[in-house]
Design a protein around this motif. Structure first.
Motif, mmCIF file in Angstrom:
data_model
loop_
_atom_site.group_PDB
_atom_site.id
_atom_site.type_symbol
_atom_site.label_atom_id
_atom_site.label_comp_id
_atom_site.label_asym_id
_atom_site.label_seq_id
_atom_site.Cartn_x
_atom_site.Cartn_y
_atom_site.Cartn_z
ATOM 1 N N VAL A 162 -8.828 -7.398 -4.079
ATOM 2 C CA VAL A 162 -8.560 -6.092 -4.687
ATOM 3 C C VAL A 162 -8.013 -5.132 -3.636
ATOM 4 O O VAL A 162 -7.053 -4.396 -3.889
ATOM 5 C CB VAL A 162 -9.841 -5.527 -5.328
ATOM 6 N N ASP A 163 -8.601 -5.153 -2.450
ATOM 7 C CA ASP A 163 -8.136 -4.277 -1.371
ATOM 8 C C ASP A 163 -6.694 -4.605 -0.980
ATOM 9 O O ASP A 163 -5.879 -3.698 -0.746
ATOM 10 C CB ASP A 163 -9.040 -4.412 -0.150
ATOM 11 N N GLU A 164 -6.388 -5.892 -0.896
ATOM 12 C CA GLU A 164 -5.031 -6.309 -0.535
ATOM 13 C C GLU A 164 -4.025 -5.860 -1.595
ATOM 14 O O GLU A 164 -2.937 -5.362 -1.279
ATOM 15 C CB GLU A 164 -4.984 -7.831 -0.380
ATOM 16 N N TYR A 165 -4.390 -6.020 -2.851
ATOM 17 C CA TYR A 165 -3.513 -5.629 -3.950
ATOM 18 C C TYR A 165 -3.321 -4.111 -3.972
ATOM 19 O O TYR A 165 -2.206 -3.615 -4.199
ATOM 20 C CB TYR A 165 -4.112 -6.115 -5.269
ATOM 21 N N THR A 166 -4.405 -3.387 -3.739
ATOM 22 C CA THR A 166 -4.336 -1.927 -3.713
ATOM 23 C C THR A 166 -3.401 -1.447 -2.602
ATOM 24 O O THR A 166 -2.613 -0.506 -2.794
ATOM 25 C CB THR A 166 -5.743 -1.331 -3.510
ATOM 26 N N LEU A 167 -3.464 -2.086 -1.439
ATOM 27 C CA LEU A 167 -2.591 -1.722 -0.332
ATOM 28 C C LEU A 167 -1.138 -2.018 -0.673
ATOM 29 O O LEU A 167 -0.243 -1.215 -0.367
ATOM 30 C CB LEU A 167 -3.005 -2.488 0.928
ATOM 31 N N TRP A 168 -0.892 -3.147 -1.321
ATOM 32 C CA TRP A 168 0.471 -3.512 -1.743
ATOM 33 C C TRP A 168 1.045 -2.436 -2.664
ATOM 34 O O TRP A 168 2.201 -2.029 -2.523
ATOM 35 C CB TRP A 168 0.420 -4.877 -2.439
ATOM 36 N N LEU A 169 0.222 -1.952 -3.579
ATOM 37 C CA LEU A 169 0.659 -0.881 -4.469
ATOM 38 C C LEU A 169 0.907 0.407 -3.696
ATOM 39 O O LEU A 169 1.917 1.094 -3.908
ATOM 40 C CB LEU A 169 -0.399 -0.636 -5.549
ATOM 41 N N ALA A 170 -0.008 0.740 -2.774
ATOM 42 C CA ALA A 170 0.113 1.970 -1.997
ATOM 43 C C ALA A 170 1.373 1.974 -1.145
ATOM 44 O O ALA A 170 1.969 3.031 -0.897
ATOM 45 C CB ALA A 170 -1.124 2.160 -1.126
ATOM 46 N N GLU A 171 1.795 0.805 -0.702
ATOM 47 C CA GLU A 171 3.003 0.686 0.109
ATOM 48 C C GLU A 171 4.270 0.737 -0.731
ATOM 49 O O GLU A 171 5.381 0.705 -0.189
ATOM 50 C CB GLU A 171 2.957 -0.625 0.908
ATOM 51 N N GLY A 172 4.118 0.794 -2.039
ATOM 52 C CA GLY A 172 5.269 0.896 -2.929
ATOM 53 C C GLY A 172 6.042 -0.387 -3.096
ATOM 54 O O GLY A 172 7.199 -0.371 -3.543
ATOM 55 N N ARG A 173 5.430 -1.511 -2.804
ATOM 56 C CA ARG A 173 6.167 -2.777 -2.896
ATOM 57 C C ARG A 173 6.300 -3.281 -4.334
ATOM 58 O O ARG A 173 6.932 -4.315 -4.572
ATOM 59 C CB ARG A 173 5.483 -3.837 -2.036
ATOM 60 N N HIS A 174 5.712 -2.575 -5.278
ATOM 61 C CA HIS A 174 5.830 -2.974 -6.686
ATOM 62 C C HIS A 174 7.036 -2.311 -7.344
ATOM 63 O O HIS A 174 7.219 -2.428 -8.564
ATOM 64 C CB HIS A 174 4.555 -2.612 -7.442
ATOM 65 N N ALA A 175 7.862 -1.625 -6.553
ATOM 66 C CA ALA A 175 9.093 -0.980 -7.045
ATOM 67 C C ALA A 175 8.747 -0.025 -8.187
ATOM 68 O O ALA A 175 7.853 0.795 -8.050
ATOM 69 C CB ALA A 175 10.118 -2.038 -7.443
ATOM 70 N N ARG A 176 9.424 -0.177 -9.319
ATOM 71 C CA ARG A 176 9.200 0.748 -10.438
ATOM 72 C C ARG A 176 8.230 0.191 -11.479
ATOM 73 O O ARG A 176 8.149 0.727 -12.593
ATOM 74 C CB ARG A 176 10.531 1.073 -11.114
ATOM 75 N N ASP A 221 5.320 0.546 -12.646
ATOM 76 C CA ASP A 221 4.160 1.439 -12.612
ATOM 77 C C ASP A 221 2.977 0.891 -13.394
ATOM 78 O O ASP A 221 1.825 1.269 -13.131
ATOM 79 C CB ASP A 221 4.543 2.816 -13.162
ATOM 80 N N TYR A 222 3.244 0.039 -14.369
ATOM 81 C CA TYR A 222 2.149 -0.522 -15.164
ATOM 82 C C TYR A 222 1.177 -1.311 -14.294
ATOM 83 O O TYR A 222 -0.006 -1.455 -14.643
ATOM 84 C CB TYR A 222 2.695 -1.392 -16.293
ATOM 85 N N LEU A 223 1.637 -1.824 -13.158
ATOM 86 C CA LEU A 223 0.742 -2.566 -12.282
ATOM 87 C C LEU A 223 -0.338 -1.642 -11.704
ATOM 88 O O LEU A 223 -1.484 -2.065 -11.514
ATOM 89 C CB LEU A 223 1.536 -3.226 -11.157
ATOM 90 N N GLU A 224 0.029 -0.407 -11.422
ATOM 91 C CA GLU A 224 -0.961 0.561 -10.947
ATOM 92 C C GLU A 224 -1.967 0.884 -12.049
ATOM 93 O O GLU A 224 -3.177 0.945 -11.803
ATOM 94 C CB GLU A 224 -0.271 1.845 -10.485
ATOM 95 N N ARG A 225 -1.455 1.089 -13.256
ATOM 96 C CA ARG A 225 -2.341 1.434 -14.370
ATOM 97 C C ARG A 225 -3.331 0.298 -14.678
ATOM 98 O O ARG A 225 -4.460 0.544 -15.100
ATOM 99 C CB ARG A 225 -1.526 1.760 -15.619
ATOM 100 N N GLN A 226 -2.895 -0.925 -14.450
ATOM 101 C CA GLN A 226 -3.730 -2.078 -14.792
ATOM 102 C C GLN A 226 -4.711 -2.468 -13.685
ATOM 103 O O GLN A 226 -5.537 -3.358 -13.883
ATOM 104 C CB GLN A 226 -2.848 -3.294 -15.107
ATOM 105 N N LEU A 227 -4.632 -1.813 -12.530
ATOM 106 C CA LEU A 227 -5.458 -2.235 -11.402
ATOM 107 C C LEU A 227 -6.948 -2.322 -11.736
ATOM 108 O O LEU A 227 -7.596 -3.322 -11.400
ATOM 109 C CB LEU A 227 -5.233 -1.304 -10.207
ATOM 110 N N PRO A 228 -7.563 -1.327 -12.392
ATOM 111 C CA PRO A 228 -8.996 -1.448 -12.686
ATOM 112 C C PRO A 228 -9.334 -2.685 -13.509
ATOM 113 O O PRO A 228 -10.380 -3.321 -13.281
ATOM 114 C CB PRO A 228 -9.298 -0.151 -13.457
ATOM 115 N N ARG A 229 -8.454 -3.050 -14.441
ATOM 116 C CA ARG A 229 -8.723 -4.232 -15.268
ATOM 117 C C ARG A 229 -8.473 -5.526 -14.501
ATOM 118 O O ARG A 229 -9.175 -6.519 -14.703
ATOM 119 C CB ARG A 229 -7.875 -4.183 -16.538
ATOM 120 N N ARG A 230 -7.492 -5.520 -13.619
ATOM 121 C CA ARG A 230 -7.256 -6.704 -12.801
ATOM 122 C C ARG A 230 -8.421 -6.948 -11.842
ATOM 123 O O ARG A 230 -8.737 -8.095 -11.523
ATOM 124 C CB ARG A 230 -5.954 -6.545 -12.005
ATOM 125 N N ALA A 231 -9.029 -5.872 -11.393
ATOM 126 C CA ALA A 231 -10.133 -5.991 -10.446
ATOM 127 C C ALA A 231 -11.435 -6.415 -11.107
ATOM 128 O O ALA A 231 -12.344 -6.920 -10.438
ATOM 129 C CB ALA A 231 -10.336 -4.660 -9.728
#
Length: 372
Positions: free
Chosen positions: A35-49, A51-61
């Motif tokens: 979860v920490d690794e995924y959160t950092l990937w999102l924070a670094e903006g590597r998910h491009a546009r 945005d749904y990946l950010e919204r889904q983070l709590p459920r993925r975790a």
């Protein structure tokens, strides 16, 4: 009533009978480190546009948000390592399509498999919920924890049996976790860096993290609007998606041709590019129904087609340049301006300086300035 392990074995056997090439079980608890690794990937903006990946983070975790009481997950691996089908006669068939899209949409093909598994689980007294890759689930993490493979340097799950060409589906269940033994497949990449070295845009980082904004698959499928100027030549002949990192993987080469459940269709592997022009969005949707090619929508596929034509400069693509310059979607006209410039058709580019849309005019102006 069957005990836990008997129920797990019954569901595993049924998944194989229904067409899965490999199956395995993983505990549903998502490690904090992941979860920490995924959160950092999102924070670094590597998910491009995306945005749904950010919204889904709590459920993925926390898979319990998708299935209360989730304890164990059945992971299915289905190969799409098939040989190219023959190229159909006629049409303008340029460019390459990623292998997974050579068949009708795998989501539609795998959902009945998951529905059948869910029904069997219910008969066993087990609560279950299935996802292909459209739900908030870290499939590759679960695939590695189910010992189907390991996350390679390409970010893809890689299998000693199937290589990197396979699709994942998961069945969340309320079976209790096993909670014993190793927790993930050992890494078999060794010193190999072929995937990273072969990526035309350098999207694969040394930390095994993918920069989606540089990835050809993201750019040709998920990205909306004009393609990034600096990536257009790097896209080469890729019309939809990209297979390079999977193709060069030694484990894919060793696995060879395998597919059992999925079978490619010539019209999807080698689509006629002219069918992306001169039609409405509704006509396009109807014609490509059940295909992954719907995802970029009509104007996205027309944009991609013009980029391919611009890079290849194949004479049969000439009618598409003319159609693209008159397309009702400004994004397509903008792509046509770039492609026409690659052909040296400067008179046509000059005409697009008078286009009604400012982004098309700006693109034509930039091209003419760069020529000078």
């Amino acid at each position: 009533m069957m005990n836990t392990e008997q129920s797990a074995e019954t569901l595993s056997a049924l998944a194989l009978d229904l067409g899965a090439d490999v199956v395995g079980w993983a505990d549903a608890q998502v490690p904090t480190t992941a979860v920490d690794e995924y959160t950092l990937w999102l924070a670094e903006g590597r998910h491009a546009r995306m945005d749904y990946l950010e919204r889904q983070l709590p459920r993925r975790a926390d898979l319990g948000t998708s299935l209360p009481g989730a304890g164990r997950v059945l992971v299915l691996g289905i190969s799409h390592a098939y040989a190219p089908p023959p190229r159909p006669a006629g049409g303008i068939r340029l460019g390459r399509v990623a292998r997974y899209a050579w068949t009708p949409d795998y989501h539609d093909q795998l959902q009945p498999v998951l529905d059948r598994l869910s029904a069997e689980a219910a008969a066993l007294g087990v609560q279950a919920r299935g996802y292909v890759d459209h739900g908030p689930v870290m499939e590759r993490l679960l695939g590695a924890r189910a010992f189907l493979g390991w996350r390679g340097k390409s970010g893809m799950l890689v299998s000693t049996q199937l290589g990197a060409f396979f699709t994942l589906a998961v069945l969340l269940t309320d079976l209790p976790p096993a909670g014993e033994g190793p927790t993930a497949h050992p890494d078999r990449c060794g010193r190999c860096f072929r995937c990273a070295q072969s990526c035309p845009t350098g999207a694969i980082g040394p930390d095994r993290k993918i920069d989606a904004g540089r990835c050809l698959s993201y750019l040709t499928i998920e990205h909306r609007g004009p393609l990034p100027w600096e990536r257009r030549r790097e896209l080469g002949e890729w019309l939809f998606g990209c297979d390079i990192c999977c193709e060069v993987c030694p484990w894919s080469v060793k696995a060879g041709t395998l597919a059992r459940l999925f079978q490619p269709r010539p019209e999807l592997a080698h689509p006629d590019l002219s069918r992306f022009f001169g039609v409405s969005e509704r006509q396009f949707t109807r014609e490509w129904a059940g295909s992954a090619l719907l995802r970029p929508r009509r104007k996205g596929m027309a944009r991609n087609a013009l980029n391919v034509v611009g890079n290849l400069r194949d004479p049969q693509g000439w009618p598409l340049l003319l159609a693209g310059a008159e397309d009702p979607a400004w994004e397509v006209r903008e792509a046509a301006a770039w492609a026409l410039a690659q052909w040296g058709e400067w008179t046509a580019v000059e005409r697009l300086r008078g286009d009604e849309h400012p982004d098309v005019r700006a693109a034509a102006e930039r091209l003419l300035l760069e020529r000078a």
